[in-house]
Structure formats: C-alpha cells, structure tokens
Design an enzyme around this catalytic site. Structure first.
Site, PDB file in Angstrom:
ATOM      1  CD  GLU A 280      -4.663  -2.463   7.000  1.00 35.41           C
ATOM      2  OE1 GLU A 280      -3.461  -3.159   6.354  1.00 35.41           O
ATOM      3  OE2 GLU A 280      -4.778  -1.500   7.231  1.00 35.41           O
TER       4      GLU A 280
ATOM      5  CE  LYS B 134      -0.350   3.332   4.454  1.00 34.27           C
ATOM      6  NZ  LYS B 134      -0.145   3.633   6.096  1.00 34.27           N
TER       7      LYS B 134
ATOM      8  CG  HIS C  73      -6.246   2.217   4.526  1.00 32.74           C
ATOM      9  ND1 HIS C  73      -5.751   3.318   6.205  1.00 32.74           N
ATOM     10  CD2 HIS C  73      -5.250   1.083   5.188  1.00 32.74           C
ATOM     11  CE1 HIS C  73      -4.790   3.142   5.639  1.00 32.74           C
ATOM     12  NE2 HIS C  73      -4.129   2.011   5.941  1.00 32.74           N
TER      13      HIS C  73
ATOM     14  CB  SER D 128       4.215  -1.405  12.889  1.00 31.10           C
ATOM     15  OG  SER D 128       3.373  -0.108  12.593  1.00 31.10           O
TER      16      SER D 128
ATOM     17  N   GLY E 284       1.440   2.320  11.496  1.00 31.71           N
ATOM     18  CA  GLY E 284       2.704   3.306  10.526  1.00 31.71           C
ATOM     19  C   GLY E 284       3.426   3.858  11.816  1.00 31.71           C
TER      20      GLY E 284
ATOM     21  CD  GLU F 158      -2.675   5.781   6.685  1.00 26.81           C
ATOM     22  OE1 GLU F 158      -2.577   6.275   5.411  1.00 26.81           O
ATOM     23  OE2 GLU F 158      -2.194   5.496   7.320  1.00 26.81           O
TER      24      GLU F 158
ATOM     25  CG  ASN G 138      -1.346   1.256   1.850  1.00 32.64           C
ATOM     26  OD1 ASN G 138      -1.538   1.977   0.231  1.00 32.64           O
ATOM     27  ND2 ASN G 138      -2.050   1.357   2.356  1.00 32.64           N
TER      28      ASN G 138
HETATM   29  P1  PGA Z   1       2.228   0.339   7.936  1.00 38.16           P
HETATM   30  O1  PGA Z   1       1.129   0.452   7.409  1.00 38.16           O
HETATM   31  O2  PGA Z   1       2.724  -0.677   7.360  1.00 38.16           O
HETATM   32  O3  PGA Z   1       2.978   1.568   7.131  1.00 38.16           O
HETATM   33  O4  PGA Z   1       2.031   0.197   9.747  1.00 38.16           O
HETATM   34  C1  PGA Z   1       0.020  -0.762   6.687  1.00 38.16           C
HETATM   35  C2  PGA Z   1      -1.168   0.205   5.971  1.00 38.16           C
HETATM   36  O5  PGA Z   1      -1.853   1.252   6.473  1.00 38.16           O
HETATM   37  O6  PGA Z   1      -1.964  -0.270   5.829  1.00 38.16           O
END
Ligand code: PGA
Length: 253
Positions: free
Chosen positions: A167, A11, A95, A212, A173, A97, A9
């Site tokens: 998630e 982003k 997601h 993460s 993150g 976010e 991903n």
């Molecule tokens: P991350 O993001 O691996 O940076 O924690 C995962 C995600 O948002 O799908």
C-alpha cells in the site's frame, strides 16, 4: 497458481443500516463468482452483524486491527480470540492510517501479527512507502525494513497462510494509484525478500495491492504476475464499483 483475494476495507465507515444494504448487495453480486476469495473488514462493533449476515456465503469477514496481547488489563483493546468468537477470518495490520496517526511501530505490528496467527486468524500485513521516500528512491529499503520487523525475529515461515498488502501511502485515498509496473516491481521485491528466508512461504503468499484501486485500473493491476488481489478502500463502499473490481479479479486467468 495463487487464488486471487479481494478484501474490502471499510475503515471507519458504516452503520447497521448501511452495512446491511452493502452486505446484501455484495452477497447477491459476488455469489456467482467461484474463482476468487472475498472478505470485508469491518469496524469491530459490526463483526457480529457480519457474522450473522455473511455466514454460509462466499464472503469472509474480519477486523482492521487487534490487540497485541492475548488477554488482560488493556483498556480499549480487542483480543484476537474475541475476533475468533465472531468467526473472523482476516485482520488488517499495520495500515498506514494506523501507523501514522496512532504511532504504531514495526515491533508492535509484528507482535500483533504473531498474536493474530497464534489465534488462527489470517493477518493482512500492510507495507508501503511515503511519496517522499519513493522520490528519494528508498521505497524498497523502507518496505524491506517493514518486512524485516517480522522476518528477523520469526523467520519466513510466519508468512505461511498470511497475506501481505503493498500500500504505497501516496496512493491511499488519493485517486492516484501506483502503475501496474510500479506495483508489480514492489510485489516481486516483497516475494523475493521473503523467499530469502522461506521459498515455499513466499511462493504461496498472496500479495495484495491497495491504494486507489477502482473499476478502471483494477484489470491492469490484477493481471500482473505477482499481484494476487486487492485491498479496496473507497470503492468497497459502493457495491457496483466493488463488484466490477471483483469481476476484474475473476477474469484474470
Ligand atoms: P483506497 O484505500 O482504496 O481508498 O485508496 C485503500 C486502503 O487504504 O486499503
């Protein structure tokens, strides 16, 4: 046995030049791995680049959102059929976010999921709880509600040929991953919840873990019975880290 799936991903990262470097590295590093499925979900403007560069490789591509209507006067939206025009396979939906920053409701996400499926895309539905909800012991209730937004209106069969990604919002993150046991417990719960509606769909459903994942924790997470792969954010922007995670998925028997 369910085949593992590792999805990058990206982003809101990248540029044509940066993507080209990462695509080239992914192609070279992942080509020898034949027992795992791979995908890169890019920002919309780079779908054409993904299509050109990744066609004919073992890496699929996709987007990170889609409009909920098939076509029409919806300024700024992108239709599922447009993603299909670029041979996209996957689309990440719900997601955190997006749902937190852009106030996406469960209903909205469910509509997008159905639109994506009808267009022949594979939705990757993200579910997960906040830290506050976990500390209050409400994580299963929260995830159940997120799944129910689809299950109650569509039934369990909607999850056939779809993907769910657990998630935990507190792990995204932050560098703070869920433990393998925490993740496994939630994955088992998700599968059971869907099995209550459609046992076959639940059994074949790939449930990814995201939050993460890194080269150090990947093996311990991916070896868990109900963890069928990963949704990788930060570590998918580094070809060496991403390769290590993919190799960890390939090593699980
Ligand atoms: P991350 O993001 O691996 O940076 O924690 C995962 C995600 O948002 O799908």
């Amino acid at each position: 046995m369910r085949r593992k799936l590792v999805v990058a991903n990206w982003k809101m990262h990248g540029s044509i030049a940066q993507n080209q470097q990462l695509f080239d590295a992914f192609k070279q590093k992942l080509a020898p791995i034949d027992n795992v499925d791979f995908a890169v979900c890019v920002p919309y403007p780079y779908l054409f680049q993904a299509q050109v560069v990744l066609s004919g490789t073992n890496i699929a591509w996709g987007a990170q959102n889609v409009g909920k209507y098939p076509v029409g006067a919806y300024t700024g939206e992108v239709a599922a059929s447009m993603l299909k025009d670029f041979d996209a396979t996957y689309v990440i939906l719900g997601h955190s976010e997006r749902s937190t920053a852009y106030c996406e409701s469960g209903e909205n996400i469910a509509a997008k999921f159905v639109t994506a499926k009808n267009a022949g895309l594979t939705p990757v539905l993200c579910v997960g709880e906040t830290l506050q909800e976990r500390e209050a012991g409400m994580e299963q209730q929260v995830v159940a509600e997120q799944l129910d937004a689809l299950l109650l209106s569509q039934g369990g069969a909607v999850f056939e040929h779809a993907v769910v990604s657990y998630e935990p919002i507190w792990a995204i993150g932050t560098g703070l991953s869920a433990t393998p046991d925490q993740a496994q417990a939630m994955h088992e719960f998700i599968r059971a919840r869907i099995a209550g509606y459609d046992a076959d769909a639940a059994n074949s459903l790939r449930i990814l873990y995201g939050g993460s994942v890194n080269p150090v924790n990947a093996s311990q997470l991916l070896v868990m019975q109900d963890i069928d792969g990963g949704l990788i954010g930060r570590c998918s922007l580094d070809a060496n880290d991403f390769e290590k995670i993919c190799l960890a998925a390939a090593a699980v028997r």
